[in-house]
Structure formats: C-alpha cells, structure tokens
Design a protein around this motif. Structure first.
Motif, short mmCIF file in Angstrom:
data_model
loop_
_atom_site.label_atom_id
_atom_site.label_comp_id
_atom_site.label_asym_id
_atom_site.label_seq_id
_atom_site.Cartn_x
_atom_site.Cartn_y
_atom_site.Cartn_z
N LEU A 151 0.68 -0.80 -0.08
CA LEU A 151 -0.40 -0.01 0.22
C LEU A 151 1.13 1.48 0.09
CD1 LEU A 151 -2.99 -1.23 2.18
CD2 LEU A 151 -2.72 -0.50 0.04
N VAL A 152 2.01 0.96 0.81
CA VAL A 152 2.74 2.28 0.58
C VAL A 152 3.25 2.75 -0.41
CG1 VAL A 152 4.68 3.25 1.65
CG2 VAL A 152 2.73 2.32 3.24
N SER A 153 4.26 1.11 -1.09
CA SER A 153 4.35 1.52 -2.27
C SER A 153 3.67 2.26 -3.83
CB SER A 153 4.96 0.21 -2.82
OG SER A 153 4.48 -0.46 -3.54
N MET A 154 2.17 1.60 -3.29
CA MET A 154 1.67 2.60 -4.48
C MET A 154 1.03 3.60 -4.29
SD MET A 154 0.26 -0.43 -6.48
CE MET A 154 0.10 -1.85 -5.82
N ALA A 155 1.32 3.91 -3.00
CA ALA A 155 1.00 5.92 -2.17
C ALA A 155 1.61 6.34 -3.20
CB ALA A 155 0.99 5.92 -0.85
N PHE A 156 3.32 6.24 -3.26
CA PHE A 156 4.28 6.64 -3.89
C PHE A 156 4.23 6.98 -5.53
CE2 PHE A 156 8.10 4.30 -1.43
CZ PHE A 156 7.22 5.24 -0.47
N ILE A 157 3.86 5.69 -6.30
CA ILE A 157 2.87 5.52 -7.43
C ILE A 157 2.24 7.10 -7.57
CG2 ILE A 157 2.19 4.36 -8.97
CD1 ILE A 157 3.45 1.90 -7.81
N ILE A 158 0.85 7.01 -7.06
CA ILE A 158 0.22 7.85 -6.81
C ILE A 158 0.10 8.72 -6.18
CG2 ILE A 158 -2.13 8.33 -6.04
CD1 ILE A 158 -2.66 5.00 -5.29
N VAL A 159 0.99 9.18 -5.70
CA VAL A 159 1.56 11.36 -5.21
C VAL A 159 2.34 11.62 -6.29
CG1 VAL A 159 3.12 12.23 -3.72
CG2 VAL A 159 1.68 9.93 -2.84
N VAL A 160 3.45 10.34 -6.78
CA VAL A 160 4.37 11.30 -8.07
C VAL A 160 2.92 11.98 -8.78
CG1 VAL A 160 5.71 10.91 -9.30
CG2 VAL A 160 6.05 10.68 -6.96
N VAL A 216 -0.17 -2.06 -12.41
CA VAL A 216 0.19 -2.44 -13.08
C VAL A 216 1.59 -3.35 -13.49
CG1 VAL A 216 0.53 -3.97 -15.02
CG2 VAL A 216 -1.93 -2.60 -14.06
N VAL A 217 2.60 -2.40 -13.79
CA VAL A 217 4.24 -2.79 -13.97
C VAL A 217 4.31 -3.26 -12.36
CG1 VAL A 217 6.27 -1.48 -14.12
CG2 VAL A 217 4.38 -0.99 -15.81
N GLN A 218 4.26 -2.24 -11.65
CA GLN A 218 4.87 -2.67 -9.92
C GLN A 218 4.43 -4.34 -9.27
OE1 GLN A 218 3.55 -2.92 -6.78
NE2 GLN A 218 5.12 -1.94 -5.50
N VAL A 219 3.06 -4.36 -9.34
CA VAL A 219 2.42 -5.67 -9.40
C VAL A 219 2.94 -6.72 -10.10
CG1 VAL A 219 0.61 -7.49 -9.55
CG2 VAL A 219 0.39 -4.83 -8.26
N HIS A 226 8.60 -4.61 -2.73
CA HIS A 226 6.92 -3.94 -2.87
C HIS A 226 7.91 -2.26 -3.05
CE1 HIS A 226 3.45 -5.60 -3.12
NE2 HIS A 226 4.43 -6.65 -2.30
N LEU A 227 8.14 -1.94 -1.77
CA LEU A 227 8.22 -0.46 -1.72
C LEU A 227 9.36 0.35 -2.94
CD1 LEU A 227 8.81 -0.81 2.50
CD2 LEU A 227 7.41 0.58 1.21
N ALA A 228 10.94 -0.78 -3.32
CA ALA A 228 11.67 -0.39 -4.26
C ALA A 228 10.99 -0.29 -4.78
CB ALA A 228 12.69 -1.23 -3.98
N LEU A 229 10.01 -1.07 -5.42
CA LEU A 229 9.82 -0.65 -6.92
C LEU A 229 9.27 -0.17 -7.09
CD1 LEU A 229 9.57 -4.65 -7.70
CD2 LEU A 229 10.61 -3.27 -9.12
N GLY A 230 7.94 0.11 -5.52
CA GLY A 230 7.32 1.75 -6.14
C GLY A 230 8.23 2.93 -5.95
N LEU A 231 8.85 3.03 -5.55
CA LEU A 231 9.77 3.94 -5.65
C LEU A 231 10.37 4.64 -7.29
CD1 LEU A 231 11.84 4.39 -2.40
CD2 LEU A 231 10.23 6.06 -3.19
N ILE A 232 10.83 3.31 -7.54
CA ILE A 232 11.80 3.35 -9.06
C ILE A 232 10.41 3.56 -10.21
CG2 ILE A 232 12.61 1.93 -11.41
CD1 ILE A 232 13.48 0.54 -8.50
N VAL A 233 8.94 3.04 -9.63
CA VAL A 233 8.09 3.17 -10.85
C VAL A 233 7.59 4.29 -11.04
CG1 VAL A 233 5.84 2.87 -11.25
CG2 VAL A 233 7.21 0.99 -11.43
N ALA A 234 7.72 4.86 -9.46
CA ALA A 234 7.21 6.19 -9.22
C ALA A 234 8.56 7.43 -9.58
CB ALA A 234 6.93 6.67 -7.39
#
Length: 149
Positions: free
Chosen positions: A66-75, A100-103, A137-145
């Motif tokens: 959820l935190v990683s998704m939030a990174f993506i959404i915020v950016v 999708v990419v993060q999952v 999750h967190l690392a890939l969320g940041l990368i995608v963001a």
C-alpha cells in the motif's frame, strides 16, 4: 500602509483549490483500492482476511504494498498536467499503469527469490522473508514512481 484586503477572486480560487483536493483525493482513494485488490489478486490467499486476523507476514507485505502504491499515486498526481481535468486523467492513467507495472515486477522478484509467499503470509509466526517481499514492494514502488516523473 498595510493592505488587508483580499484579491477579488480569492473565494473563487479557494473554491477551485478545495474542489481539486477533493477530486484528487477521490482518484487517490480509487487507485489505492485498486492497488490493494491488485496485490490481493496476485498474492496467494485472501489478504484482507489474513490482515484482519493479524497474520504478521500478511500485514507486513500488504502494508509495504500500500505504501508503494501511494508513492506511485503521489508522483502521478505531482507529475500531472496543471489543468485540473487533464491532471485528473493523467494521474489516473499513470497511477493505473504504475500499479500494473509494480505488481508484475514484485511478482517477478518473488519468483526470482523463490519465496513461497502463499505459505509465508498465512503463517502465524513472523518470517524475515516477509521483510524481503516488503522491501521489494517499496523499492519497486519508488522506481516506478520516479519513472513516472
């Protein structure tokens, strides 16, 4: 002399700002819910039930997701167009693509590490492997963001 008068269109600008906040919050909430269900759908077991019953590994993995998704959404929101309508649309599109990419990327990392995520998240006992999955999750969320920006 100090002028305390407000700009004549202050009320209109304030109203538009409040409306934009509300609309972006709705888009963010929808994306977070979609992100949660994407994580749930691609993870063995029923995450919402596992989290509700306090399975520690399910809680760790879901929280990080959820935190990683939030990174993506915020950016996605920050990177969106300045026009409100275009900004909402680009936020939604970037957010959906990012989810999708993060999952998919996290599932690949789980496969590469050979972690049996289904067994791990259903365990009553904390497993250090859940920290690895959470970090992915967190690392890939940041990368995608960052890729969105």
């Amino acid at each position: 002399m100090l002028n305390l008068a407000l700009d004549p269109d202050f009320g209109s600008q304030l109203g538009k700002g409040i409306g934009a906040i509300a609309l972006y919050a709705i888009v963010g909430l929808v994306l977070i819910l979609l992100g949660f269900y994407a994580i749930d759908w691609t993870t063995p077991g029923k995450l919402s039930e596992l989290v509700r019953t306090g399975k520690p590994n399910a809680v760790v993995v879901t929280s990080a997701g959820l935190v990683s998704m939030a990174f993506i959404i915020v950016v996605a929101i920050v990177s969106s167009a300045t026009d409100l309508t275009a900004g909402l649309i680009t936020s939604l599109v970037y957010g959906l693509i990012g989810i999708v990419v993060q999952v998919v990327a996290v599932r690949i990392v789980e496969w590469a590490t050979r972690i049996d995520i289904g067994t791990m998240i259903q365990s009553e006992k904390y497993s250090p492997a859940s920290t690895v999955v959470a970090a992915a999750h967190l690392a890939l969320g940041l990368i995608v963001a960052v890729a969105i920006s």
